[in-house]
Design an enzyme around this catalytic site. Structure first.
Site, PDB file in Angstrom:
ATOM      1  N   HIS A   1      10.036  38.151   3.685  1.00 56.96           N
ATOM      2  CA  HIS A   1      11.329  37.397   3.168  1.00 56.96           C
ATOM      3  C   HIS A   1      12.417  37.101   4.136  1.00 56.96           C
ATOM      4  CE1 HIS A   1      13.875  37.266  -0.187  1.00 56.96           C
ATOM      5  NE2 HIS A   1      14.967  37.926   0.228  1.00 56.96           N
TER       6      HIS A   1
ATOM      7  N   ASP B   1     -13.745   8.789  12.296  1.00 57.56           N
ATOM      8  CA  ASP B   1     -13.088   7.621  11.261  1.00 57.56           C
ATOM      9  C   ASP B   1     -14.289   6.569  11.164  1.00 57.56           C
ATOM     10  OD1 ASP B   1     -10.682   8.713  11.143  1.00 57.56           O
ATOM     11  OD2 ASP B   1      -9.607   6.783  11.489  1.00 57.56           O
TER      12      ASP B   1
ATOM     13  N   GLY C   1       0.807  -1.168   0.063  1.00 53.91           N
ATOM     14  CA  GLY C   1       0.073  -0.105  -0.075  1.00 53.91           C
ATOM     15  C   GLY C   1       0.862   1.259   0.143  1.00 53.91           C
TER      16      GLY C   1
ATOM     17  N   GLU D   1       2.322  -1.586  -4.474  1.00 56.49           N
ATOM     18  CA  GLU D   1       0.772  -1.089  -4.762  1.00 56.49           C
ATOM     19  C   GLU D   1      -0.171  -1.664  -5.593  1.00 56.49           C
ATOM     20  OE1 GLU D   1      -0.899   1.765  -3.285  1.00 56.49           O
ATOM     21  OE2 GLU D   1      -2.240   1.025  -4.618  1.00 56.49           O
TER      22      GLU D   1
ATOM     23  N   ALA E   1      -7.690  13.139  11.515  1.00 59.05           N
ATOM     24  CA  ALA E   1      -7.710  13.375  12.696  1.00 59.05           C
ATOM     25  C   ALA E   1      -8.264  14.881  13.129  1.00 59.05           C
ATOM     26  CB  ALA E   1      -6.345  13.799  13.523  1.00 59.05           C
TER      27      ALA E   1
HETATM   28  C1  LIG Z   1       0.159   5.409  11.132  1.00 59.03           C
HETATM   29  C2  LIG Z   1      -0.896   6.592  11.277  1.00 59.03           C
HETATM   30  C3  LIG Z   1      -0.551   7.853  10.807  1.00 59.03           C
HETATM   31  C4  LIG Z   1      -1.927   8.595  10.766  1.00 59.03           C
HETATM   32  N1  LIG Z   1      -1.076   9.957  10.552  1.00 59.03           N
HETATM   33  C5  LIG Z   1      -2.295  11.082  10.495  1.00 59.03           C
HETATM   34  C6  LIG Z   1      -1.955  12.508  10.335  1.00 59.03           C
HETATM   35  O1  LIG Z   1      -0.614  12.856  10.420  1.00 59.03           O
HETATM   36  N2  LIG Z   1      -2.862  13.134  10.246  1.00 59.03           N
HETATM   37  C7  LIG Z   1      -4.227  12.890  10.391  1.00 59.03           C
HETATM   38  O2  LIG Z   1      -5.016  13.714  10.226  1.00 59.03           O
HETATM   39  N3  LIG Z   1      -4.594  11.598  10.576  1.00 59.03           N
HETATM   40  C8  LIG Z   1      -3.701  10.686  10.479  1.00 59.03           C
HETATM   41  N4  LIG Z   1      -4.024   9.475  10.786  1.00 59.03           N
HETATM   42  C9  LIG Z   1      -5.433   9.131  10.985  1.00 59.03           C
HETATM   43  C10 LIG Z   1      -6.174   9.361  12.343  1.00 59.03           C
HETATM   44  O3  LIG Z   1      -5.310   8.770  13.365  1.00 59.03           O
HETATM   45  C11 LIG Z   1      -7.621   9.101  12.529  1.00 59.03           C
HETATM   46  O4  LIG Z   1      -8.250   9.744  11.613  1.00 59.03           O
HETATM   47  C12 LIG Z   1      -7.948   9.655  13.761  1.00 59.03           C
HETATM   48  O5  LIG Z   1      -7.283   8.850  14.720  1.00 59.03           O
HETATM   49  C13 LIG Z   1      -9.489   9.383  13.989  1.00 59.03           C
HETATM   50  O6  LIG Z   1      -9.914   9.841  15.142  1.00 59.03           O
HETATM   51  P1  LIG Z   1     -11.325   9.004  15.881  1.00 59.03           P
HETATM   52  O7  LIG Z   1     -11.408   9.963  17.140  1.00 59.03           O
HETATM   53  O8  LIG Z   1     -12.421   8.947  14.856  1.00 59.03           O
HETATM   54  O9  LIG Z   1     -10.734   7.648  16.219  1.00 59.03           O
HETATM   55  P2  LIG Z   1      -9.494   7.176  16.992  1.00 59.03           P
HETATM   56  O10 LIG Z   1      -8.476   7.822  16.916  1.00 59.03           O
HETATM   57  O11 LIG Z   1      -9.219   5.466  16.345  1.00 59.03           O
HETATM   58  O12 LIG Z   1     -10.140   6.861  18.416  1.00 59.03           O
HETATM   59  C14 LIG Z   1     -11.106   5.883  18.795  1.00 59.03           C
HETATM   60  C15 LIG Z   1     -11.207   5.709  20.311  1.00 59.03           C
HETATM   61  O13 LIG Z   1     -12.248   4.972  20.712  1.00 59.03           O
HETATM   62  C16 LIG Z   1     -11.767   3.880  21.573  1.00 59.03           C
HETATM   63  N5  LIG Z   1     -12.917   3.090  21.568  1.00 59.03           N
HETATM   64  C17 LIG Z   1     -13.300   2.224  20.368  1.00 59.03           C
HETATM   65  N6  LIG Z   1     -14.299   1.566  20.799  1.00 59.03           N
HETATM   66  C18 LIG Z   1     -14.584   1.792  22.022  1.00 59.03           C
HETATM   67  C19 LIG Z   1     -15.710   1.412  23.045  1.00 59.03           C
HETATM   68  N7  LIG Z   1     -16.552   0.694  22.687  1.00 59.03           N
HETATM   69  N8  LIG Z   1     -15.482   1.824  24.250  1.00 59.03           N
HETATM   70  C20 LIG Z   1     -14.553   2.574  24.476  1.00 59.03           C
HETATM   71  N9  LIG Z   1     -13.960   2.846  23.631  1.00 59.03           N
HETATM   72  C21 LIG Z   1     -13.689   2.814  22.602  1.00 59.03           C
HETATM   73  C22 LIG Z   1     -10.673   3.607  20.985  1.00 59.03           C
HETATM   74  O14 LIG Z   1      -9.944   2.908  22.154  1.00 59.03           O
HETATM   75  C23 LIG Z   1      -9.833   4.878  20.631  1.00 59.03           C
HETATM   76  O15 LIG Z   1      -8.948   5.380  21.769  1.00 59.03           O
HETATM   77  C24 LIG Z   1      -3.090   8.287  10.808  1.00 59.03           C
HETATM   78  C25 LIG Z   1      -3.292   7.153  11.045  1.00 59.03           C
HETATM   79  C26 LIG Z   1      -2.517   6.200  11.176  1.00 59.03           C
HETATM   80  C27 LIG Z   1      -2.746   4.874  11.524  1.00 59.03           C
END
Ligand SMILES: Cc1cc2nc3c(=O)[nH]c(=O)nc-3n(C[C@H](O)[C@H](O)[C@H](O)COP(=O)(O)OP(=O)(O)OC[C@H]3O[C@@H](n4cnc5c(N)ncnc54)[C@H](O)[C@@H]3O)c2cc1C
Length: 477
Positions: free
Chosen positions: A456, A324, A191, A214, A332
């Site tokens: 600049h 997400d 990927g 890819e 994020a």
């Molecule tokens: C390697 C990597 C690099 C990344 N780099 C970037 C970047 O540079 N910039 C960017 O914008 N995005 C980046 N992302 C994407 C970004 O991390 C996600 O888009 C973001 O974290 C989504 O946020 P969220 O709050 O939706 O979910 P998450 O961050 O996944 O958080 C969800 C939370 O819910 C908790 N949870 C789930 N189910 C339950 C439940 N039933 N009870 C209690 N807790 C629960 C989990 O434990 C977790 O803590 C990256 C992702 C990865 C994998």
């Protein structure tokens, strides 16, 4: 077992959830946030994927590995000589972990400061009750919460290749990719999206021989064609071996070491790749594990995405979902914006997320950042547009930095000159893109940017020059 009532219960403390919880508390609600993530000591680690195994640790490792690469390849030109240059991977990983911990602690502090009650454990819907929902928390303490409003922000998990489950030793998700204990000699990456390129870059800089496989025939298909072409050229020159149009047929972990990937290449020839470790970064799947959506009839689509409307409302009254786990880019800052907007909507305000001005960044070197439409999208739409481009090679600050790769590209409406897209490949693109986002949010024209005074020497002068180039008026080239 205690039972506590809240105006708002947020499930998940990633960037979508924790920001929603804080904003809701600031708006005067009695708020709880539940998150199950724990660190290696079992302590709560709020911040989700982003803080624990995503944005933050990946940027920490990108920074460490970039320092190493500069020390090895760029310092000499500055007259700085080093002997015995080495990399202590354990120390690099420990630094990354401490950056993560600072972020975890920062979120716990913010919860306290804003009077958000935090529960450490897994939250599941149990039933709809009068005026709200009942949610069971299972973790360090067993709790039953009652909520008038629920915001689901449970994030996503890495998608595995069929028949090749993550073992985090040889077949790695983002989690394992961020804690490889020694530099692998040969690293495979499946990927070539954001995560694959960032992780591949980290370990290449530290000395791994990295091959990226890819499936799609085009490199970085979502990126502006001109930028994607430049990126492929630069990454290849850096030593990433990128193969496009491959079809993986099998992934095997024979014996005690190594991974064998069988695939057909773009010409249909059968190939095998032997690597020490394989990072699989082929996308992410929404996470609703343990939520028990069925208990209250929360609707998911066939891919497991929680179905929401444009305002993040689910099919259930007063149940919202952000980040997400819903449609839209898995970023994020998109999750954060949705979290804020939902908290404000619950308060009767008019929270708003503009999907047209969400910036995208790939933190490779050079960085790639963009906002708005690509040239190929405008062509496909048949929209009349003007384009302007300016290379960092002609920018004084970039020359002083010793990093002149790439360019800034502006796309503006042919008639009105409104900015339709800005695409940057080059140093600090992640920071430079903010100007374009502000401009587009205010529906600025390229002339607006061209007429603004830029410091600049600065990289941002390349942005101004690219805006000027839209009307063929560059001052500096
Ligand atoms: C390697 C990597 C690099 C990344 N780099 C970037 C970047 O540079 N910039 C960017 O914008 N995005 C980046 N992302 C994407 C970004 O991390 C996600 O888009 C973001 O974290 C989504 O946020 P969220 O709050 O939706 O979910 P998450 O961050 O996944 O958080 C969800 C939370 O819910 C908790 N949870 C789930 N189910 C339950 C439940 N039933 N009870 C209690 N807790 C629960 C989990 O434990 C977790 O803590 C990256 C992702 C990865 C994998």
């Amino acid at each position: 077992m205690s039972k506590t009532s809240f105006d708002v219960v947020v499930i998940g403390a990633g960037p979508g959830g924790y920001i929603a919880a804080i904003r809701a508390a600031q708006l005067g609600f009695n708020v709880a946030c539940v998150d199950e993530w724990k660190n290696e000591t079992g302590a709560p680690a709020p911040g989700g994927t982003c803080t624990n195994v995503g944005c933050i640790p990946s940027k920490a490792l990108l920074q460490s590995s970039e320092h190493f690469e500069h020390a090895g390849h760029a310092f000499a030109a500055h007259g700085i000589s080093l002997s015995n240059l080495g990399i202590d991977v354990a120390r690099m990983l420990a630094r990354k972990d401490s950056v993560v911990k600072q972020n975890n602690d920062g979120i716990l502090y913010l919860f306290k400061k804003n009077k958000v009650t935090f529960f450490h454990g897994r939250a599941s819907f149990t039933q709809a009750v009068e005026g709200g929902y009942e949610i069971a928390v299972k973790g360090a303490a067993n709790e039953v919460l009652q909520a008038t409003h629920v915001i689901v922000a449970t994030g996503s998990n890495a998608r595995a290749l069929p028949g090749a489950a993550f073992d985090e030793e040889r077949i790695l998700s983002n989690d394992g990719a961020l804690r490889i204990a020694e530099v692998p000699k040969r690293l495979g990456v499946v990927g070539s999206g954001v995560i694959g390129l960032e992780m591949g870059s980290v370990w290449r800089r530290l000395g791994a021989d990295v091959t990226v496989l890819e499936a799609l025939p085009a490199f970085l298909g979502a990126v502006d064609d001109g930028v994607a072409k430049e990126a492929l050229k630069v990454f290849t020159r850096q030593g990433l071996k990128i193969q496009l149009g491959v079809n993986i047929t099998a992934v095997k972990t024979p014996g005690k070491r190594g991974v064998t990937v069988s695939y057909t290449d773009a010409k249909g020839a059968e190939q095998q790749l032997e690597v020490d470790r394989l990072i699989v970064s082929i996308g992410r799947v929404p996470n609703t594990t343990g939520l028990d959506a069925a208990a209250v009839g929360l609707a998911l689509d066939e891919r497991g995405v929680i179905v929401v409307d444009a305002e993040c409302k689910t099919n259930l009254p007063n149940v919202w979902a952000v980040g997400d786990v819903v449609r839209g880019p898995m970023l994020a800052h998109k999750a954060e914006e949705e979290g804020v907007a939902v908290a404000e909507r619950i308060a009767g305000q008019h929270g708003h997320v503009n999907f047209n001005t969400i910036p995208w960044v790939i933190y490779t070197s050079p960085e790639i950042a963009w906002v708005g439409q690509t040239e190929q999208q405008l062509k496909a739409e048949g929209r009349a547009y003007k384009a302007g481009q300016f290379p960092f090679l002609a920018n004084g600050r970039a020359r002083a930095l010793g990093d002149t790769t790439g360019f800034v590209k502006f796309l503006a409406d042919a008639k009105t000159d409104e900015i339709l897209g800005v695409h940057i490949i080059g140093p600090m693109a992640s920071e430079l893109i903010a100007e374009a986002v502000v401009a587009m949010e205010f529906r600025a024209s390229s002339e607006d940017i061209a007429r603004i005074c830029h410091a600049h020497p600065s990289l941002s002068e390349a942005t101004k020059e690219a805006a000027l180039a839209v009307d063929k008026r560059t001052l500096n080239f």
